[in-house]
Design a protein around this motif. Structure first.
Motif, PDB file in Angstrom:
ATOM      1  N   PRO A 243      32.659  40.829  33.468  1.00  0.00           N
ATOM      2  CA  PRO A 243      33.502  39.550  34.307  1.00  0.00           C
ATOM      3  C   PRO A 243      33.395  40.736  35.971  1.00  0.00           C
ATOM      4  O   PRO A 243      33.137  41.616  35.951  1.00  0.00           O
ATOM      5  CB  PRO A 243      34.687  39.849  33.481  1.00  0.00           C
ATOM      6  CG  PRO A 243      34.620  41.512  33.397  1.00  0.00           C
ATOM      7  CD  PRO A 243      33.363  41.216  32.876  1.00  0.00           C
ATOM      8  N   SER A 244      34.032  39.257  36.772  1.00  0.00           N
ATOM      9  CA  SER A 244      34.056  40.124  38.454  1.00  0.00           C
ATOM     10  C   SER A 244      35.327  40.839  38.507  1.00  0.00           C
ATOM     11  O   SER A 244      35.871  40.598  37.435  1.00  0.00           O
ATOM     12  CB  SER A 244      33.984  39.562  39.303  1.00  0.00           C
ATOM     13  OG  SER A 244      33.484  37.889  39.015  1.00  0.00           O
ATOM     14  N   VAL A 245      35.695  42.293  38.788  1.00  0.00           N
ATOM     15  CA  VAL A 245      36.677  42.475  38.598  1.00  0.00           C
ATOM     16  C   VAL A 245      37.366  42.872  39.765  1.00  0.00           C
ATOM     17  O   VAL A 245      36.842  42.862  41.703  1.00  0.00           O
ATOM     18  CB  VAL A 245      36.348  44.562  39.012  1.00  0.00           C
ATOM     19  CG1 VAL A 245      37.102  45.295  39.173  1.00  0.00           C
ATOM     20  CG2 VAL A 245      35.384  45.324  37.486  1.00  0.00           C
ATOM     21  N   LEU A 246      38.692  42.078  40.039  1.00  0.00           N
ATOM     22  CA  LEU A 246      39.270  42.375  40.887  1.00  0.00           C
ATOM     23  C   LEU A 246      40.398  43.431  41.555  1.00  0.00           C
ATOM     24  O   LEU A 246      41.079  43.302  40.674  1.00  0.00           O
ATOM     25  CB  LEU A 246      40.192  40.822  41.354  1.00  0.00           C
ATOM     26  CG  LEU A 246      39.108  39.891  41.122  1.00  0.00           C
ATOM     27  CD1 LEU A 246      39.984  38.373  41.008  1.00  0.00           C
ATOM     28  CD2 LEU A 246      38.302  39.241  42.367  1.00  0.00           C
ATOM     29  N   TYR A 247      40.096  44.014  42.754  1.00  0.00           N
ATOM     30  CA  TYR A 247      40.945  45.346  42.475  1.00  0.00           C
ATOM     31  C   TYR A 247      42.899  44.759  43.499  1.00  0.00           C
ATOM     32  O   TYR A 247      42.347  44.803  45.105  1.00  0.00           O
ATOM     33  CB  TYR A 247      40.352  46.333  43.836  1.00  0.00           C
ATOM     34  CG  TYR A 247      39.059  46.916  43.422  1.00  0.00           C
ATOM     35  CD1 TYR A 247      39.507  47.285  42.191  1.00  0.00           C
ATOM     36  CD2 TYR A 247      37.725  46.748  42.825  1.00  0.00           C
ATOM     37  CE1 TYR A 247      38.536  48.622  41.023  1.00  0.00           C
ATOM     38  CE2 TYR A 247      37.138  46.629  42.622  1.00  0.00           C
ATOM     39  CZ  TYR A 247      37.623  48.393  41.595  1.00  0.00           C
ATOM     40  OH  TYR A 247      36.509  48.846  40.847  1.00  0.00           O
ATOM     41  N   ALA A 248      43.966  44.302  42.781  1.00  0.00           N
ATOM     42  CA  ALA A 248      44.863  43.342  43.552  1.00  0.00           C
ATOM     43  C   ALA A 248      46.031  44.999  43.827  1.00  0.00           C
ATOM     44  O   ALA A 248      45.914  45.850  43.552  1.00  0.00           O
ATOM     45  CB  ALA A 248      45.721  42.145  42.926  1.00  0.00           C
ATOM     46  N   LYS A 249      46.548  44.218  44.971  1.00  0.00           N
ATOM     47  CA  LYS A 249      47.881  45.783  45.584  1.00  0.00           C
ATOM     48  C   LYS A 249      49.075  44.886  44.701  1.00  0.00           C
ATOM     49  O   LYS A 249      49.382  43.554  43.789  1.00  0.00           O
ATOM     50  CB  LYS A 249      47.698  44.552  47.509  1.00  0.00           C
ATOM     51  CG  LYS A 249      46.695  44.935  48.317  1.00  0.00           C
ATOM     52  CD  LYS A 249      47.294  45.289  49.384  1.00  0.00           C
ATOM     53  CE  LYS A 249      46.589  45.094  50.148  1.00  0.00           C
ATOM     54  NZ  LYS A 249      46.431  45.385  51.758  1.00  0.00           N
ATOM     55  N   ILE A 250      49.841  45.978  44.271  1.00  0.00           N
ATOM     56  CA  ILE A 250      50.929  45.399  44.054  1.00  0.00           C
ATOM     57  C   ILE A 250      52.219  44.860  44.544  1.00  0.00           C
ATOM     58  O   ILE A 250      52.006  44.595  45.610  1.00  0.00           O
ATOM     59  CB  ILE A 250      51.919  47.159  43.789  1.00  0.00           C
ATOM     60  CG1 ILE A 250      51.431  47.971  42.686  1.00  0.00           C
ATOM     61  CG2 ILE A 250      53.177  47.146  43.577  1.00  0.00           C
ATOM     62  CD1 ILE A 250      50.671  47.736  41.664  1.00  0.00           C
ATOM     63  N   ASN A 251      52.168  43.138  43.944  1.00  0.00           N
ATOM     64  CA  ASN A 251      52.670  42.400  44.585  1.00  0.00           C
ATOM     65  C   ASN A 251      52.100  41.649  45.442  1.00  0.00           C
ATOM     66  O   ASN A 251      52.415  40.595  46.000  1.00  0.00           O
ATOM     67  CB  ASN A 251      53.968  42.758  45.335  1.00  0.00           C
ATOM     68  CG  ASN A 251      55.391  43.127  44.665  1.00  0.00           C
ATOM     69  OD1 ASN A 251      55.325  42.975  43.456  1.00  0.00           O
ATOM     70  ND2 ASN A 251      55.897  44.290  45.008  1.00  0.00           N
ATOM     71  N   GLY A 252      50.986  42.372  45.362  1.00  0.00           N
ATOM     72  CA  GLY A 252      49.987  40.935  45.693  1.00  0.00           C
ATOM     73  C   GLY A 252      49.258  39.793  44.794  1.00  0.00           C
ATOM     74  O   GLY A 252      49.968  39.454  44.216  1.00  0.00           O
ATOM     75  N   SER A 253      48.686  38.975  45.196  1.00  0.00           N
ATOM     76  CA  SER A 253      48.346  37.502  44.659  1.00  0.00           C
ATOM     77  C   SER A 253      46.272  37.875  44.373  1.00  0.00           C
ATOM     78  O   SER A 253      45.552  37.510  44.985  1.00  0.00           O
ATOM     79  CB  SER A 253      48.159  36.378  45.293  1.00  0.00           C
ATOM     80  OG  SER A 253      48.114  36.367  46.836  1.00  0.00           O
ATOM     81  N   GLU A 254      46.039  36.484  44.019  1.00  0.00           N
ATOM     82  CA  GLU A 254      44.762  36.674  43.525  1.00  0.00           C
ATOM     83  C   GLU A 254      44.933  34.917  42.953  1.00  0.00           C
ATOM     84  O   GLU A 254      45.528  34.168  42.367  1.00  0.00           O
ATOM     85  CB  GLU A 254      44.208  37.749  42.434  1.00  0.00           C
ATOM     86  CG  GLU A 254      44.255  39.080  41.916  1.00  0.00           C
ATOM     87  CD  GLU A 254      42.669  38.899  43.361  1.00  0.00           C
ATOM     88  OE1 GLU A 254      42.088  38.086  43.867  1.00  0.00           O
ATOM     89  OE2 GLU A 254      43.136  40.938  44.258  1.00  0.00           O
ATOM     90  N   SER A 255      43.421  34.600  43.624  1.00  0.00           N
ATOM     91  CA  SER A 255      43.152  32.334  43.095  1.00  0.00           C
ATOM     92  C   SER A 255      41.718  33.308  42.221  1.00  0.00           C
ATOM     93  O   SER A 255      41.072  33.843  43.027  1.00  0.00           O
ATOM     94  CB  SER A 255      42.723  32.545  44.280  1.00  0.00           C
ATOM     95  OG  SER A 255      43.274  31.996  44.994  1.00  0.00           O
ATOM     96  N   LEU A 256      41.570  32.724  40.613  1.00  0.00           N
ATOM     97  CA  LEU A 256      40.567  33.002  39.900  1.00  0.00           C
ATOM     98  C   LEU A 256      40.339  31.452  40.248  1.00  0.00           C
ATOM     99  O   LEU A 256      40.859  30.236  39.872  1.00  0.00           O
ATOM    100  CB  LEU A 256      41.007  33.580  38.716  1.00  0.00           C
ATOM    101  CG  LEU A 256      41.973  34.476  38.672  1.00  0.00           C
ATOM    102  CD1 LEU A 256      42.783  34.993  37.697  1.00  0.00           C
ATOM    103  CD2 LEU A 256      41.358  35.723  39.237  1.00  0.00           C
TER     104      LEU A 256
ATOM    105  N   ILE B  14      41.241  41.889  36.290  1.00  0.00           N
ATOM    106  CA  ILE B  14      42.552  42.234  37.508  1.00  0.00           C
ATOM    107  C   ILE B  14      42.515  43.670  36.984  1.00  0.00           C
ATOM    108  O   ILE B  14      43.406  43.742  36.240  1.00  0.00           O
ATOM    109  CB  ILE B  14      43.625  41.594  37.936  1.00  0.00           C
ATOM    110  CG1 ILE B  14      42.476  39.665  37.654  1.00  0.00           C
ATOM    111  CG2 ILE B  14      43.998  41.310  38.607  1.00  0.00           C
ATOM    112  CD1 ILE B  14      43.597  39.317  38.427  1.00  0.00           C
ATOM    113  N   MET B  15      42.634  44.533  38.482  1.00  0.00           N
ATOM    114  CA  MET B  15      43.460  45.741  38.644  1.00  0.00           C
ATOM    115  C   MET B  15      44.360  45.976  39.427  1.00  0.00           C
ATOM    116  O   MET B  15      44.106  46.563  40.699  1.00  0.00           O
ATOM    117  CB  MET B  15      42.243  46.876  38.548  1.00  0.00           C
ATOM    118  CG  MET B  15      40.800  46.585  37.585  1.00  0.00           C
ATOM    119  SD  MET B  15      39.112  47.597  37.439  1.00  0.00           S
ATOM    120  CE  MET B  15      40.466  48.715  37.092  1.00  0.00           C
ATOM    121  N   PRO B  16      45.699  45.599  39.210  1.00  0.00           N
ATOM    122  CA  PRO B  16      46.426  46.097  40.190  1.00  0.00           C
ATOM    123  C   PRO B  16      47.281  47.276  40.831  1.00  0.00           C
ATOM    124  O   PRO B  16      47.316  48.140  39.631  1.00  0.00           O
ATOM    125  CB  PRO B  16      47.854  44.876  39.969  1.00  0.00           C
ATOM    126  CG  PRO B  16      47.493  44.040  38.360  1.00  0.00           C
ATOM    127  CD  PRO B  16      45.961  44.829  38.559  1.00  0.00           C
ATOM    128  N   GLY B  17      47.213  47.239  41.982  1.00  0.00           N
ATOM    129  CA  GLY B  17      47.239  48.961  41.525  1.00  0.00           C
ATOM    130  C   GLY B  17      46.459  49.866  42.001  1.00  0.00           C
ATOM    131  O   GLY B  17      46.704  51.411  42.815  1.00  0.00           O
TER     132      GLY B  17
END
Length: 196
Positions: free
Chosen positions: A20-33, A123-126
Motif C-alpha cells: 500500500p501507499s504509505v502516507l505520513y500525516a501530521k497530528i490533527n492533519g488530513s488526508e484524501s484517499l 496512514i501513519m499520523p505523527g
C-alpha cells in the motif's frame, strides 16, 4: 449488509499482495484517499480501516454513485467525508480530518459489485517520513581505447588490432587439428570388392 462486507474484507485482509501507499500525516492533519473503479459499473463503495494498535477492523463510510453516504457506528461524520466524481472513470474519494496517532493503520475501499479490492493506504499520523540520503555520484574513469603515440597513431595501433586476429586464427587452427585427429582415430571401414 455492512457486516457481510466487513467479514469479506477481514477474510481478504491478510491476502494483500501489493504494497500500500504509505502516507505520513501530521497530528490533527488530513488526508484524501481515492479509489478508482476500472469501469462505470461500480455503483457503491465501502471504506474500511484496519487499526494497527488495537488490531481491529472498522467500517468507516458507505458511498454510492449519487454521492449519498452512510457512516459507521460511533463515527464522527464530519471527520470522514465520502464523495464520488465520474468522468472517463468513476473515482471515489474519502477525506479524513483530525488524524490522531492511534489511527495508524491500513485504509482501503471495496466495491460492492466487484471482487476488486484496491491495495489502499497505510496512514501513519505523527510519524516523520524517512530521510532519503542524496544519491552518491560516482565519477567514471575515462576508458582508453588505444594507447598509441600521437606521432604514429595509425601504425602504432596495428599491434592492438593484430593480436586478437592472431588469437582467433590460433583457436581455429586448434579446432581444425582436433577434429582431424578425432576422425583419424575412428576405425576404418571395410573395403568391398566390386565384382564385374
Amino acid at each position: 449488509d455492512n457486516t457481510n462486507c466487513l467479514q469479506a474484507f477481514s477474510f481478504m485482509l491478510p491476502t494483500f499482495q501489493a504494497t500500500p501507499s504509505v502516507l505520513y500525516a501530521k497530528i490533527n492533519g488530513s488526508e484524501s484517499l481515492s479509489c478508482e473503479c476500472p469501469d462505470h459499473s461500480c455503483q457503491e463503495v465501502f471504506w474500511y480501516r484496519y487499526l494497527e494498535r488495537t488490531k481491529t477492523l472498522q467500517f468507516l463510510v458507505y458511498v454510492n454513485s449519487a454521492g449519498r453516504e452512510k457512516h459507521g457506528e460511533r463515527l464522527n461524520g464530519t471527520r470522514f467525508k465520502g464523495s464520488v466524481s465520474s468522468g472517463q472513470r468513476v473515482v471515489y474519494t474519502l477525506r479524513i480530518t483530525g488524524l490522531q496517532e492511534d489511527e495508524t493503520g491500513l485504509y482501503s475501499c471495496m466495491f460492492k459489485t466487484k471482487n476488486i479490492m484496491p491495495v489502499g493506504y497505510y496512514i501513519m499520523p505523527g510519524v516523520n517520513p524517512p530521510t532519503v540520503q542524496p544519491p552518491t555520484v560516482k565519477t567514471k574513469k575515462p576508458v582508453k581505447i588505444c594507447n598509441c603515440k600521437r606521432s604514429n597513431s595509425p601504425k602504432g595501433c596495428e599491434k592492438l588490432v593484430l593480436w586478437p586476429g592472431i588469437g582467433a586464427l590460433l583457436l581455429l587452427a586448434i579446432t581444425l587439428v582436433g577434429t582431424l585427429y578425432y576422425f583419424s582415430r575412428l576405425p576404418k571401414k571395410c573395403r568391398h570388392r566390386f565384382t564385374k
